[in-house]
Write an enzyme that holds these catalytic residues in place. Structure first.
Site, PDB file in Angstrom:
ATOM      1  N   HIS A  56       0.927  -1.001   0.131  1.00  0.00           N
ATOM      2  CA  HIS A  56       0.140   0.011  -0.206  1.00  0.00           C
ATOM      3  C   HIS A  56       1.028   1.203   0.277  1.00  0.00           C
ATOM      4  O   HIS A  56       1.032   1.614   0.827  1.00  0.00           O
ATOM      5  CB  HIS A  56      -0.947  -0.386   1.188  1.00  0.00           C
ATOM      6  CG  HIS A  56      -1.961   1.131   1.272  1.00  0.00           C
ATOM      7  ND1 HIS A  56      -3.401   0.934   1.751  1.00  0.00           N
ATOM      8  CD2 HIS A  56      -2.115   2.471   0.868  1.00  0.00           C
ATOM      9  CE1 HIS A  56      -3.614   1.993   1.797  1.00  0.00           C
ATOM     10  NE2 HIS A  56      -2.956   2.900   1.215  1.00  0.00           N
ATOM     11  N   ASN A  90      -5.045   6.558  -6.765  1.00  0.00           N
ATOM     12  CA  ASN A  90      -5.480   7.977  -6.686  1.00  0.00           C
ATOM     13  C   ASN A  90      -4.200   8.939  -7.054  1.00  0.00           C
ATOM     14  O   ASN A  90      -4.248   9.909  -6.883  1.00  0.00           O
ATOM     15  CB  ASN A  90      -5.873   8.178  -5.481  1.00  0.00           C
ATOM     16  CG  ASN A  90      -4.733   8.456  -4.560  1.00  0.00           C
ATOM     17  OD1 ASN A  90      -3.742   7.637  -4.478  1.00  0.00           O
ATOM     18  ND2 ASN A  90      -4.746   9.263  -3.155  1.00  0.00           N
ATOM     19  N   HIS A 230      -4.979  -1.150   6.103  1.00  0.00           N
ATOM     20  CA  HIS A 230      -4.571   0.498   7.491  1.00  0.00           C
ATOM     21  C   HIS A 230      -5.753  -0.207   7.921  1.00  0.00           C
ATOM     22  O   HIS A 230      -6.020   1.447   8.616  1.00  0.00           O
ATOM     23  CB  HIS A 230      -4.828   1.890   6.782  1.00  0.00           C
ATOM     24  CG  HIS A 230      -5.087   2.385   5.643  1.00  0.00           C
ATOM     25  ND1 HIS A 230      -6.809   2.170   5.540  1.00  0.00           N
ATOM     26  CD2 HIS A 230      -4.758   3.334   4.680  1.00  0.00           C
ATOM     27  CE1 HIS A 230      -7.295   2.898   4.812  1.00  0.00           C
ATOM     28  NE2 HIS A 230      -6.468   3.476   3.939  1.00  0.00           N
ATOM     29  N   ASN A 276      -5.097  10.252   6.935  1.00  0.00           N
ATOM     30  CA  ASN A 276      -6.934   8.634   6.668  1.00  0.00           C
ATOM     31  C   ASN A 276      -6.106   7.727   6.794  1.00  0.00           C
ATOM     32  O   ASN A 276      -5.966   7.497   5.762  1.00  0.00           O
ATOM     33  CB  ASN A 276      -7.133   9.808   6.133  1.00  0.00           C
ATOM     34  CG  ASN A 276      -8.549   9.384   5.654  1.00  0.00           C
ATOM     35  OD1 ASN A 276      -9.245   9.384   6.971  1.00  0.00           O
ATOM     36  ND2 ASN A 276      -9.751   9.889   4.985  1.00  0.00           N
ATOM     37  N   ASP A 303       0.946   2.763   3.700  1.00  0.00           N
ATOM     38  CA  ASP A 303      -0.153   3.708   3.531  1.00  0.00           C
ATOM     39  C   ASP A 303       0.811   4.865   2.993  1.00  0.00           C
ATOM     40  O   ASP A 303       1.165   6.265   3.175  1.00  0.00           O
ATOM     41  CB  ASP A 303      -0.994   4.077   4.189  1.00  0.00           C
ATOM     42  CG  ASP A 303      -2.232   4.859   3.390  1.00  0.00           C
ATOM     43  OD1 ASP A 303      -2.181   5.256   2.412  1.00  0.00           O
ATOM     44  OD2 ASP A 303      -2.351   5.344   3.740  1.00  0.00           O
ATOM     45  N   HIS A 307       4.049  14.109   0.657  1.00  0.00           N
ATOM     46  CA  HIS A 307       2.358  15.871  -0.143  1.00  0.00           C
ATOM     47  C   HIS A 307       3.936  16.896   0.315  1.00  0.00           C
ATOM     48  O   HIS A 307       4.450  16.586   0.928  1.00  0.00           O
ATOM     49  CB  HIS A 307       1.938  16.068   0.809  1.00  0.00           C
ATOM     50  CG  HIS A 307       0.584  15.274   0.866  1.00  0.00           C
ATOM     51  ND1 HIS A 307      -0.265  15.518  -0.194  1.00  0.00           N
ATOM     52  CD2 HIS A 307      -0.099  14.088   1.500  1.00  0.00           C
ATOM     53  CE1 HIS A 307      -1.421  14.708   0.324  1.00  0.00           C
ATOM     54  NE2 HIS A 307      -0.831  13.862   1.402  1.00  0.00           N
TER      55      HIS A 307
HETATM   56  O1  DOR Z   1      -3.231   9.986   4.974  1.00  0.00           O
HETATM   57  C1  DOR Z   1      -3.644   9.763   3.454  1.00  0.00           C
HETATM   58  N1  DOR Z   1      -3.152   9.631   1.733  1.00  0.00           N
HETATM   59  N2  DOR Z   1      -5.184   8.340   3.628  1.00  0.00           N
HETATM   60  C2  DOR Z   1      -5.468   8.389   1.863  1.00  0.00           C
HETATM   61  O2  DOR Z   1      -6.360   7.627   1.959  1.00  0.00           O
HETATM   62  C3  DOR Z   1      -4.816   8.991   1.333  1.00  0.00           C
HETATM   63  C4  DOR Z   1      -3.282   9.070   1.381  1.00  0.00           C
HETATM   64  C5  DOR Z   1      -3.216   9.848  -0.204  1.00  0.00           C
HETATM   65  O3  DOR Z   1      -2.917   9.476  -1.189  1.00  0.00           O
HETATM   66  O4  DOR Z   1      -2.206  11.298   0.106  1.00  0.00           O
HETATM   67 ZN    ZN Z   2      -3.991   4.941   0.956  1.00  0.00          ZN
END
Ligand code: DOR
Ligand code: ZN
Length: 334
Positions: A56, A90, A230, A276, A303, A307
């Site tokens: 993930h 995504n 997660h 998240n 996960d 950013h």
């Molecule tokens: O914290 C998160 N960031 N949870 C998600 O489900 C998406 C992810 C993201 O793509 O930034």
């Molecule tokens: Zn994720």
């Protein structure tokens, strides 16, 4: 022929030497004499592992290259000891079409031809909108190894059912990010004492558990597998354990952060701890650790969701969810 001899590493408690010839492990034993021309690495004080698989991650290519590219993501994977990673859908455009899958794989081949390898996860619905199923067989043919609606959980249970059936017919696992979209709407952290003090809208842990229950009940009814992404909450662990005890084909992952951090990390409106699902309570952290030990949680994933710094330097409510994971996953978890 090129040889690499790793000496004096600790492996399952013993001191070992490992010989790699032309990129393949040739032998592993207490002591190996170096072949001529071998590169020798003294690994005294270090631990030897096989490379890891991260099921993930979020690579941000195409579309969000200021956050991450396939090349930088794979560099992070290599630093973290990952030999293969699965990346979520995504991106922009969303990986709901074979052309996007091929683009991700081509970027990986170009930047890191000898690995780490990337295995894309295809979107379950077009544009991740939760309305129309994707052409999953084309995604599979292009190289997708699983299907997910990622951080946009499918609200419509009928569509979710068809998604599970269609994916199972194609032998693709559905990875479910479990979050009741109504209970979790407009939330920025876990609902509890800390969110109350901070005055930030939280989501209750049961938002995750309700959605996971739906997945497990449908998987039971249809006799198909489902993978819960997660897991962050004790209640969700309990419902997964219940599913497993019934023989449901449910598997689950958690991440280093749900094993080590609770929602007090958000104090001071710390956007770096905004993720998240949100960080939960110490009780949840303890339950996650226990669930890893007992096998209710089958695997750890990161996960990894990077950013740019400027995106996190904002008021708490405006900051995006997520942070990097692959570089430090082993260190933190170990
Ligand atoms: O914290 C998160 N960031 N949870 C998600 O489900 C998406 C992810 C993201 O793509 O930034
Ligand atoms: Zn994720």
């Amino acid at each position: 022929m090129s040889s690499l001899l790793i000496k004096n590493a600790r492996y399952l408690g013993d001191s070992v030497d490992l010989l790699v010839v032309d990129g393949k492990v040739q032998s592993l034993s207490a002591s190996i004499n170096a072949p001529a021309d071998a590169e020798i690495v003294d690994a005294a004080g270090k631990i030897l592992f096989p490379s890891f698989i991260d099921v993930h991650t979020h690579l941000r290519e195409p579309g969000y290259e200021w956050k991450e590219t396939v090349a930088t993501g794979l560099s992070s994977a290599a630093h973290g000891g990952f030999g293969a990673i699965l990346c979520m859908a995504n991106t922009d455009p969303v990986n709901d079409d074979a052309a996007v899958t091929e683009q991700i794989l081509e970027s990986a081949r170009r930047s890191w031809p000898n690995g780490p390898r990337v295995h894309p996860i295809g979107a379950a619905t077009v544009g991740l909108k939760g309305e129309e199923l994707t052409r999953m067989s084309e995604l599979k043919d292009a190289g997708c190894v699983a299907i997910s609606n990622d951080g946009r959980p499918v609200g419509n249970t009928e569509i979710f059912r068809r998604m599970l059936e269609y994916a199972a017919d194609l032998d693709l696992i559905v990875i479910d990010h479990c979050e009741d979209p109504y209970l979790a709407a407009k939330s920025h952290m876990n609902e509890g004492a800390t969110s109350g003090v901070l005055g930030v809208k939280g989501q209750p842990d049961v938002a995750e558990t309700i959605q996971a229950s739906r997945s497990i009940l449908l998987a039971d009814y249809l006799g198909v597998p489902v993978h819960i992404a997660h897991v962050s909450a004790k209640r969700t662990v309990d419902i997964i354990a219940w599913g497993k005890s019934r023989g449901v084909k449910v598997t689950a992952e958690t991440t280093p952060h749900y094993l080590t951090l609770d929602d007090t990390a958000v104090n001071g409106y710390n956007t770096l701890a905004k993720v998240n699902p949100p960080l939960r309570t110490p009780t949840d952290v303890a339950a996650m650790r226990e669930a890893v030990k007992t096998g209710v949680i089958d695997m750890l994933a990161t996960d990894h969701a990077p950013h740019a710094a400027h995106e996190k330097e904002t008021p708490f409510d405006e900051a995006p969810n997520g942070f990097t994971g692959m570089d430090l996953a082993l260190t933190i978890t170990y």
